[in-house]
Design a protein around this motif. Sequence first.
Motif, PDB file in Angstrom:
ATOM      1  N   MET A   1      -8.412  16.798 -16.357  1.00  0.00           N
ATOM      2  CA  MET A   1      -8.578  18.243 -16.251  1.00  0.00           C
ATOM      3  C   MET A   1     -10.046  18.641 -16.395  1.00  0.00           C
ATOM      4  N   THR A   2     -10.766  17.997 -17.306  1.00  0.00           N
ATOM      5  CA  THR A   2     -12.186  18.288 -17.474  1.00  0.00           C
ATOM      6  C   THR A   2     -12.960  17.938 -16.211  1.00  0.00           C
TER       7      THR A   2
ATOM      8  N   ILE B   1      -8.013  22.615 -26.569  1.00  0.00           N
ATOM      9  CA  ILE B   1      -6.767  23.337 -26.308  1.00  0.00           C
ATOM     10  C   ILE B   1      -5.667  22.374 -25.874  1.00  0.00           C
ATOM     11  N   GLY B   2      -6.024  21.421 -25.000  1.00  0.00           N
ATOM     12  CA  GLY B   2      -5.038  20.435 -24.562  1.00  0.00           C
ATOM     13  C   GLY B   2      -4.531  19.576 -25.696  1.00  0.00           C
ATOM     14  N   ALA B   3      -5.426  19.222 -26.619  1.00  0.00           N
ATOM     15  CA  ALA B   3      -5.026  18.388 -27.759  1.00  0.00           C
ATOM     16  C   ALA B   3      -4.105  19.148 -28.700  1.00  0.00           C
ATOM     17  N   VAL B   4      -4.491  20.374 -29.051  1.00  0.00           N
ATOM     18  CA  VAL B   4      -3.659  21.161 -29.959  1.00  0.00           C
ATOM     19  C   VAL B   4      -2.314  21.477 -29.308  1.00  0.00           C
TER      20      VAL B   4
ATOM     21  N   ARG C   1      -6.868  13.157 -26.781  1.00  0.00           N
ATOM     22  CA  ARG C   1      -7.336  14.073 -25.743  1.00  0.00           C
ATOM     23  C   ARG C   1      -8.751  14.579 -26.022  1.00  0.00           C
ATOM     24  N   VAL C   2      -9.117  14.678 -27.287  1.00  0.00           N
ATOM     25  CA  VAL C   2     -10.451  15.172 -27.623  1.00  0.00           C
ATOM     26  C   VAL C   2     -11.534  14.194 -27.173  1.00  0.00           C
ATOM     27  N   PRO C   3     -11.530  12.935 -27.603  1.00  0.00           N
ATOM     28  CA  PRO C   3     -12.570  12.026 -27.103  1.00  0.00           C
ATOM     29  C   PRO C   3     -12.486  11.788 -25.605  1.00  0.00           C
ATOM     30  N   TYR C   4     -11.297  11.807 -25.033  1.00  0.00           N
ATOM     31  CA  TYR C   4     -11.171  11.613 -23.591  1.00  0.00           C
ATOM     32  C   TYR C   4     -11.864  12.745 -22.822  1.00  0.00           C
ATOM     33  N   THR C   5     -11.860  13.939 -23.366  1.00  0.00           N
ATOM     34  CA  THR C   5     -12.540  15.056 -22.713  1.00  0.00           C
ATOM     35  C   THR C   5     -14.032  14.785 -22.572  1.00  0.00           C
ATOM     36  N   PHE C   6     -14.630  14.268 -23.623  1.00  0.00           N
ATOM     37  CA  PHE C   6     -16.074  14.062 -23.631  1.00  0.00           C
ATOM     38  C   PHE C   6     -16.486  12.776 -22.920  1.00  0.00           C
TER      39      PHE C   6
ATOM     40  N   GLY D   1      -1.606   9.760 -23.020  1.00  0.00           N
ATOM     41  CA  GLY D   1      -1.717  11.214 -23.089  1.00  0.00           C
ATOM     42  C   GLY D   1      -3.136  11.708 -22.936  1.00  0.00           C
ATOM     43  N   GLY D   2      -4.118  10.841 -23.182  1.00  0.00           N
ATOM     44  CA  GLY D   2      -5.514  11.262 -23.055  1.00  0.00           C
ATOM     45  C   GLY D   2      -5.961  11.445 -21.624  1.00  0.00           C
ATOM     46  N   ASN D   3      -5.305  10.763 -20.682  1.00  0.00           N
ATOM     47  CA  ASN D   3      -5.706  10.853 -19.274  1.00  0.00           C
ATOM     48  C   ASN D   3      -5.662  12.282 -18.765  1.00  0.00           C
ATOM     49  N   PHE D   4      -4.746  13.087 -19.307  1.00  0.00           N
ATOM     50  CA  PHE D   4      -4.657  14.485 -18.892  1.00  0.00           C
ATOM     51  C   PHE D   4      -5.960  15.220 -19.189  1.00  0.00           C
TER      52      PHE D   4
END
Length: 464
Positions: A155-156, A391-394, A94-99, A148-151
Amino acid sequence: MTAPSTAPAPPSPARKGSRWIEEWDPENEAFWNEKGEKVARRNLFFSVLSEHIGFSIWTMWSVLVLFMGPEYGLTPADKFLLTSMVTLVGAVVRVPYTFAVALFGGRNWTIISAGLLLIPSVAAFAVMKPGTSFDTFLLVGLIAGIGGGNFASSMTNINAFFPLRKKGWALGLNAGGGNIGVPVIQLIALAVIGASGGPRVLLGIYIPLIVLAATLAALYMDNLATLKNDTGAAMDSAKDAHTWIMSFLYVGTFGSFIGYSFAFGQVLTNQFGRTPLQAAYLTFIGPLLGSLIRPVGGWLADRYGGAKITLYNYVGMGAATAVLVYASMQKSLPLFVAAFVVLFVLSGLGNGSTYKMIPGIFQAKAVARGLEGEEAAAYGRRLSGASMGLIGAVGALGGVGINLAFRQSFLSYGSGTGAFVAFLAFYAACFVVTWAVYLRRPVGRVTASSSASEAKPQLSYAEV
């Protein structure tokens, strides 16, 4: 590491094209009413579709393990470990997917991330048969975690499209539409099992759906050129205590939702002796209702304040968990299922309210710093966007903890009762943190000069 921001940026020649939006100002009501809302809603719809498929692929192993009978040679502990590792990868990516959204563009990354789902789907199709080693299943399951990263990326992206006053509704709808991928794949699995089909039939249904989601994203979504990665925002959000506090609270809501989604069917088969078909008849109900109610949680947070809704929600989650402890000890399947469904609903409601708190908290911090108008809105967007991926990752790591807790509880006691007692204590801690940080009024005497500076931020946090 960088973080998404919506600060204006000079257009890059590489970003010119009909699918790049160079100017975006959702806080401007005239702009929003004239064309912004229409564009934002269109992107929301197709973002939900892709995220929905991502959730389905991420959680498909919660269904596949139900197909894996004695001939597969896996113990209940093996299955809980497998689903724990799938959840873990889904949290980490989720962290790299955000960026990636700011790096590639929201539309472009939606196409890429949807296409990547073909890898775990085709791999699972190839190995799902008796005789395959546990290590092979574990490896393929780990790959499925990318769903799970798509979320996070969705969201971002959607957070950047909508104004602050609409974020609770939009983020709740986006997340709820994605979350509903969990019960949908469970419902399809129920139909497949009922028709005496195998796990490959289930996977064969999803592979063309992945292609469809990527194609529709390419045709109808847009990229925001104003969304860029901001290294300073990433560092600032990571240093801010509220990012970690909200991560903790999100463990209690989303971590519960995704963890129970993976574990519910296994608990029914291991503790109550349900067959895969009997378990499948029950497992989809909780995730379905929890997904559908998530936008309601966002709407209630918009209206009454996310902190208040989150606080009351943890009271309900604690009460439902206490009933689960009793039902587990009494071996009462009807009461157990009813309480579990209620817990799912409350976790979904809390998902919406906690995620709405994030932009509100950073907006309140901007006001407390003396910022006003667009300057305050830009500050809030910058830090809330940066913090959401973390936050999503944690939060998703809570799903790992739930499955590992169930694994240990079954190894130690032969039931899930011990795990539920631990969850009850955790929800109590979440209640205390929510009250102490966001709702507790300053106590003791304060001077007139200090009350204005201290009470105002406290009050605004209570309203986030």
